[in-house]
Design an enzyme around this catalytic site. Structure first.
Site, PDB file in Angstrom:
ATOM      1  N   CYS A  41      40.868  45.805  37.042  1.00 41.62           N
ATOM      2  CA  CYS A  41      39.679  46.112  37.833  1.00 41.62           C
ATOM      3  C   CYS A  41      38.959  47.311  37.214  1.00 41.62           C
ATOM      4  O   CYS A  41      39.580  48.182  36.611  1.00 41.62           O
ATOM      5  CB  CYS A  41      40.078  46.417  39.272  1.00 41.62           C
ATOM      6  SG  CYS A  41      38.662  46.746  40.347  1.00 41.62           S
ATOM      7  N   ASP A  43      37.788  49.682  38.785  1.00 42.80           N
ATOM      8  CA  ASP A  43      38.098  50.850  39.614  1.00 42.80           C
ATOM      9  C   ASP A  43      38.581  52.017  38.727  1.00 42.80           C
ATOM     10  O   ASP A  43      39.447  51.839  37.861  1.00 42.80           O
ATOM     11  CB  ASP A  43      39.190  50.453  40.614  1.00 42.80           C
ATOM     12  CG  ASP A  43      39.443  51.532  41.662  1.00 42.80           C
ATOM     13  OD1 ASP A  43      39.196  51.261  42.855  1.00 42.80           O
ATOM     14  OD2 ASP A  43      39.893  52.632  41.293  1.00 42.80           O
ATOM     15  N   ARG A  45      40.524  54.318  39.147  1.00 43.78           N
ATOM     16  CA  ARG A  45      41.930  54.732  39.243  1.00 43.78           C
ATOM     17  C   ARG A  45      42.875  53.852  38.426  1.00 43.78           C
ATOM     18  O   ARG A  45      44.032  54.200  38.207  1.00 43.78           O
ATOM     19  CB  ARG A  45      42.369  54.710  40.717  1.00 43.78           C
ATOM     20  CG  ARG A  45      41.584  55.681  41.579  1.00 43.78           C
ATOM     21  CD  ARG A  45      41.768  55.398  43.042  1.00 43.78           C
ATOM     22  NE  ARG A  45      41.172  54.116  43.417  1.00 43.78           N
ATOM     23  CZ  ARG A  45      41.165  53.629  44.659  1.00 43.78           C
ATOM     24  NH1 ARG A  45      41.730  54.306  45.636  1.00 43.78           N
ATOM     25  NH2 ARG A  45      40.594  52.463  44.926  1.00 43.78           N
ATOM     26  N   HIS A  97      44.955  45.746  42.088  1.00 39.31           N
ATOM     27  CA  HIS A  97      45.461  46.997  42.676  1.00 39.31           C
ATOM     28  C   HIS A  97      45.183  47.007  44.170  1.00 39.31           C
ATOM     29  O   HIS A  97      44.176  46.450  44.629  1.00 39.31           O
ATOM     30  CB  HIS A  97      44.805  48.215  42.006  1.00 39.31           C
ATOM     31  CG  HIS A  97      43.333  48.344  42.274  1.00 39.31           C
ATOM     32  ND1 HIS A  97      42.820  49.242  43.186  1.00 39.31           N
ATOM     33  CD2 HIS A  97      42.273  47.667  41.788  1.00 39.31           C
ATOM     34  CE1 HIS A  97      41.501  49.110  43.219  1.00 39.31           C
ATOM     35  NE2 HIS A  97      41.143  48.163  42.379  1.00 39.31           N
ATOM     36  N   CYS A 100      41.610  47.727  46.724  1.00 37.40           N
ATOM     37  CA  CYS A 100      40.538  47.293  45.832  1.00 37.40           C
ATOM     38  C   CYS A 100      39.238  47.092  46.630  1.00 37.40           C
ATOM     39  O   CYS A 100      39.193  46.269  47.552  1.00 37.40           O
ATOM     40  CB  CYS A 100      40.930  45.996  45.124  1.00 37.40           C
ATOM     41  SG  CYS A 100      39.655  45.406  43.979  1.00 37.40           S
TER      42      CYS A 100
HETATM   43 ZN   LIG Z   1      39.365  47.083  42.414  1.00 34.90          ZN
END
Ligand SMILES: [Zn+2]
Length: 208
Positions: A41, A43, A45, A97, A100
């Site tokens: 992803c 994202d 993190r 994750h 999300c």
């Molecule tokens: Zn995500």
């Protein structure tokens, strides 16, 4: 954040690498032979190499919102084709994750403009697994489970491609589904039964 910091960090990183190995960048410049393709992803993190303790040259990476493998997405399909056919990676990983935002958005009914068709692919995962998901009362648990099922379905989407089928037949390439728990830092192997999925979808998706 001051962007100057990024360039200072970069100078420090170069020094660190060279102090361990003076030939580091000469070797890096020669080419890449990664054994892993990591589809994660976007994202901030989920930092692919860092969370696996790997470095430059070890992982071919593709990231998009909610780690989707959509057959009509030229971007992800080009990455898969290049990594599998040309770089000959040994493992393809779809890593979702918990927490999300993309998966959460797909569970809500808001109109998100251009994101709608993208998130619709996650809604399709919900539809396929509706009975299981609707039986989970706890919203957080349902959300976590959809994250896992989304990873599983994106692995299935990979197995539908000619590149993955050919590489698994000819040189034993495998597909893995993982989830990164942002609350603990732990990487969880969902132990997706690659062989069985391959067998069960062969009837419909088999490509010579
Ligand atoms: Zn995500």
């Amino acid at each position: 954040m001051k962007l100057e910091r990024v360039f200072q960090n970069n100078e420090k990183w170069i020094k660190d690498k060279l102090s361990n190995d003076p030939e580091y960048f000469n070797d890096l410049g020669k080419g890449q032979k990664p054994e892993l393709l990591f589809i994660g992803c976007s994202d901030s993190r989920v930092t692919s190499e860092e969370l696996m303790g790997l470095g430059p040259g070890e992982v071919f990476v593709h990231r998009n919102i909610a780690n989707m493998v959509t057959g009509t997405d030229l971007n992800v399909m080009s990455v898969v084709e290049y990594a599998v056919i040309h770089l000959k990676v040994k493992h393809v990983i779809v890593c979702g994750h918990y927490a999300c935002g993309g998966v959460k958005a797909a569970m809500q009914s808001a109109d998100l403009g251009i994101l709608n068709p993208w998130l619709r692919n996650i809604r399709d995962v919900y539809r396929i697994h509706k009975t299981e998901l609707n039986n989970i009362d706890d919203e957080e648990k349902k959300y976590d489970r959809l994250v896992e099922l989304n990873v599983q379905e994106q692995c299935v989407n990979l197995i539908k491609t000619a590149a993955i089928q050919k590489a698994s037949r000819e040189r034993g390439l495998t597909v893995h589904g993982w989830v990164f728990d942002v609350n603990t830092g732990k990487l969880i192997d969902l132990k997706i039964d690659f062989e069985n999925i391959l067998k069960s979808i062969r009837e419909i998706y088999h490509l010579d």
